[in-house]
Design an enzyme around this catalytic site. Structure first.
Site, PDB file in Angstrom:
ATOM      1  N   GLU A   1     -48.590  38.744 -31.345  1.00 41.54           N
ATOM      2  CA  GLU A   1     -49.852  39.440 -31.591  1.00 41.54           C
ATOM      3  C   GLU A   1     -50.674  39.523 -30.303  1.00 41.54           C
ATOM      4  OE1 GLU A   1     -52.548  41.566 -32.757  1.00 41.54           O
ATOM      5  OE2 GLU A   1     -51.478  40.883 -34.555  1.00 41.54           O
TER       6      GLU A   1
ATOM      7  N   SER B   1     -51.075  46.756 -34.548  1.00 43.35           N
ATOM      8  CA  SER B   1     -50.005  45.857 -34.994  1.00 43.35           C
ATOM      9  C   SER B   1     -49.010  46.582 -35.878  1.00 43.35           C
ATOM     10  CB  SER B   1     -50.612  44.670 -35.747  1.00 43.35           C
ATOM     11  OG  SER B   1     -51.457  43.919 -34.909  1.00 43.35           O
TER      12      SER B   1
ATOM     13  N   HIS C   1     -55.531  36.381 -31.244  1.00 44.71           N
ATOM     14  CA  HIS C   1     -56.254  37.525 -31.808  1.00 44.71           C
ATOM     15  C   HIS C   1     -57.708  37.121 -32.032  1.00 44.71           C
ATOM     16  CE1 HIS C   1     -57.223  40.754 -34.686  1.00 44.71           C
ATOM     17  NE2 HIS C   1     -56.104  41.342 -34.314  1.00 44.71           N
TER      18      HIS C   1
ATOM     19  N   HIS D   1     -49.209  45.005 -28.882  1.00 44.25           N
ATOM     20  CA  HIS D   1     -50.140  45.759 -28.031  1.00 44.25           C
ATOM     21  C   HIS D   1     -50.949  44.750 -27.223  1.00 44.25           C
ATOM     22  CE1 HIS D   1     -53.400  44.469 -30.692  1.00 44.25           C
ATOM     23  NE2 HIS D   1     -52.654  44.860 -31.713  1.00 44.25           N
TER      24      HIS D   1
END
Length: 644
Positions: free
Chosen positions: A281, A327, A442, A497
């Site tokens: 992530e 995601s 995140h 990403h």
């Protein structure tokens, strides 16, 4: 008799619409204030120039949102001046306007994660989340200042609206005169509204302005997002289906030459190693020191000591890019070689078809296939898409079964969940294929309390959780290497990403999709640094090549370990345009034609070379067209499996 007997009503209507313009300008100022470091706007004059161009998009948004309010204000009814009717108009005005206006405040924060104005696709992110209410209140606490700003600005808007009130007119005209003049006024204003929605152009042949039109007036792609407003971006993508076949007059031979969508390899001996794919992530390439040795950033700091050490024994690609921005884009790109551009493929009506993928091929080879995601089951739509791909098993928060390890936001902390994946794989019969999508690196950028002070805080909030996830990988590999299956396993690590950016190099528009790609084999047979262009959709064909799969399969990517005749390239979508990197150039493409060519090292897209086109530029544009034509045709015609 006065010609403009409803003059007061028309003036007040204009005043109320003018207020909307004022507050959209305020939203643009605040958006710039929150995101000035990534918008590439360096002077007050430049800001006002872009704001001027933004008026066309503000006009369209305001007229879209206020269509009912305008109709109610123009109805040829004498009761429109009554107090109860004006109260009705008041509520219609603010309910519609404040809902539409609020989207702009979302992007004060969300823009730095997405690097694009929020569109309807944001619903793809939250529609499968079970904890929407908890997320809302957490965002309210974390970003209280944005909520407070919205409330204060809304109160000011309401105050100014009430300052000018409609007073009953003393003039009483005949019914015929009243209705005829009202009809004329309605037609005139309706015509102006249509022109405003179309961007100020009344030509029948001209389509209404769209997101891509914001790029016409900017020197840098990032500036287009200041020209736009989020209300417009959301409305213009409502009901749109970006999955439509296109025809660029590209022949089958050209598609085969530039893309070769059907691959077949015979470079390696047929084997059946275990395969573990790790989709991390938000792990942008910026954070990993091993991938940044040659970027020339002064005082560069890495936050991934374990992955940097692993990279010394791996084959790494420091010039790799994500094909999508979210995601939900990453899963289909990595596992099925299907990128997402404007909309997520996984959330489209075309995702529910037979898809040849890494999963389906390994299923045919009698692998045990598992997908691991520590979030609540179904989050991000991963459970549904994993079923479409044909995974034998799905392991989520429910299967993990211990909410004590819940991070309070997204799912189970990475360290315990990776250990859970390891212990689950220990019970599998070989060969097995496991994919894990991590959750901890995140927003809201937290780590478990017991690790407070263990990892560097860094320069942005993302750096500390990156250190934690890197540590989780270290613990996983240390435990896994003790198991008998470890030595017979290919490990792949990438990211969905990037996330928060600190170094200017990664603020460049092209590098906003920069991710790591790493292949590791414990026997040391995959080692090195390959600086050729790479992308997420290359992972699937690379693995097919490595295991010696010798049958034809569909793939828009290429093998990263063999020369399959396809010139290395990377493609994604950003700032309302496609970007294709290939050879010596970066091509920007608006869906119809190339809008720019830039040197491959011009990641900021500052110097457009399109005025001096070369044969290689023409080739790059053709390659982009070939990719998109085959991409949309196979998706729409449901030809993502070779047995179709």
């Amino acid at each position: 008799m006065k010609l403009f007997f409803r003059k007061q009503e028309y003036l007040i209507l204009l005043y109320r619409l003018f207020l909307a313009y004022v507050f959209y300008f305020i939203a643009r100022v605040l958006f710039f204030f929150y995101n000035y470091d990534v918008l590439e706007v360096h002077s007050v004059g430049e800001f006002f120039k872009l704001s001027y161009y933004g008026l066309a998009f503000d006009t369209a948004a305001i007229l879209y949102v206020n269509s009912l309010f305008i109709v109610l204000s123009l109805l040829p009814l004498r009761l429109t001046v009554s107090s109860w009717y004006q109260k009705l108009v008041f509520y219609v005005y603010f309910v519609t306007n404040l809902i539409g206006y609020a989207f702009n405040y979302v992007d004060f924060i969300y823009y730095k994660f997405n690097f694009a104005r929020t569109t309807l696709s944001v619903l793809e992110v939250v529609e499968n989340e079970a904890n929407k209410t908890a997320m809302f209140f957490r965002f309210m606490v974390t970003y209280w200042h944005v909520y407070l700003l919205f409330v204060l600005v809304s109160m000011l808007w309401i105050f100014l609206y009430k300052r000018v009130k409609l007073k009953p007119s003393a003039h009483r005209l005949s019914t015929v005169t009243y209705y005829m003049s009202s009809l004329i006024g309605f037609v005139v204003i309706a015509t102006l509204i249509v022109g405003g929605i179309r961007g100020g152009d009344f030509k029948k042949s001209t389509r209404p302005i769209n997101l891509v039109d914001a790029s016409k007036h900017v020197k840098k792609m990032e500036q287009a997002d200041l020209v736009l407003n989020t209300t417009f971006a959301f409305i213009r993508t409502f009901g749109n289906n970006s999955f439509k076949k296109v025809n660029y007059d590209i022949s089958d031979e050209e598609i085969q030459f530039y893309i070769k969508p059907i691959k077949q390899y015979a470079n390696y001996e047929s084997t059946k190693p275990n395969i573990i794919v790790i989709i991390t992530e938000s792990m942008g390439r910026e954070y990993l020191g091993a991938f940044n040795k040659d970027i020339g950033v002064e005082n560069y700091v890495s936050y991934t000591p374990f992955l940097d050490s692993l990279a010394q024994h791996s084959l790494i690609f420091p010039n790799a890019f994500a094909n999508g921005a979210k995601s939900i884009h990453g899963m289909s790109s990595v596992l099925a070689g299907i990128p997402s551009f404007v909309d997520a493929f996984t959330s489209s009506s075309y995702s529910n078809q037979k898809i040849q993928s890494l999963v389906s091929v390994l299923n045919d080879l009698d692998y045990d296939t598992s997908f691991f995601h520590g979030a609540p089951n179904g989050s991000m739509g991963f459970l549904g898409f994993s079923n479409i791909l044909g995974f034998d098993h799905y392991y989520g928060m429910e299967e993990y079964g211990n909410d004590d390890d819940f991070d309070g936001s997204w799912g189970i902390w990475d360290e315990p969940f990776l250990q859970y994946m390891k212990s689950t794989l220990d019970q599998k019969q070989q060969p097995f294929f496991g994919t894990v999508f991590t959750v901890s690196s995140h927003e809201p950028f937290k780590i478990p309390k017991e690790y407070d002070g263990k990892f560097p805080k860094g320069h942005v909030k993302m750096h500390e959780p990156v250190g934690y996830t890197d540590y989780a990988f270290k613990e996983f590999f240390n435990a896994a290497k003790k198991e008998p299956w470890f030595d017979n396993t290919i490990f792949v690590l990438t990211a969905d990403h990037p996330n928060q950016v600190y170094y200017d190099e990664y603020n460049k528009v092209i590098n906003r999709r920069a991710v790591p790609i790493l292949f590791y084999k414990p026997d040391g047979s995959l080692i090195g640094v390959d600086n050729e262009l790479a992308q997420q959709i290359d992972i699937y064909p690379t693995l097919m090549d490595l295991i010696g799969y010798d049958k034809p399969f569909r793939s828009w990517g290429r093998s990263l370990v063999s020369d399959d005749g396809v010139v290395p390239f990377a493609i994604n979508h950003n700032a309302a345009q496609y970007h294709m990197l290939r050879g010596n150039y970066i091509c920007t493409f608006d869906g119809k034609r190339a809008t720019g060519f830039y040197d491959i090292n011009d990641k900021s897209l500052e110097n457009n070379l399109i005025a001096n086109r070369t044969p290689e530029m023409d080739e790059t544009e053709k390659a982009c067209k070939a990719f998109l034509e085959d991409y949309f045709e196979r998706i729409v015609d449901k030809k993502l499996s070779l047995d179709k």
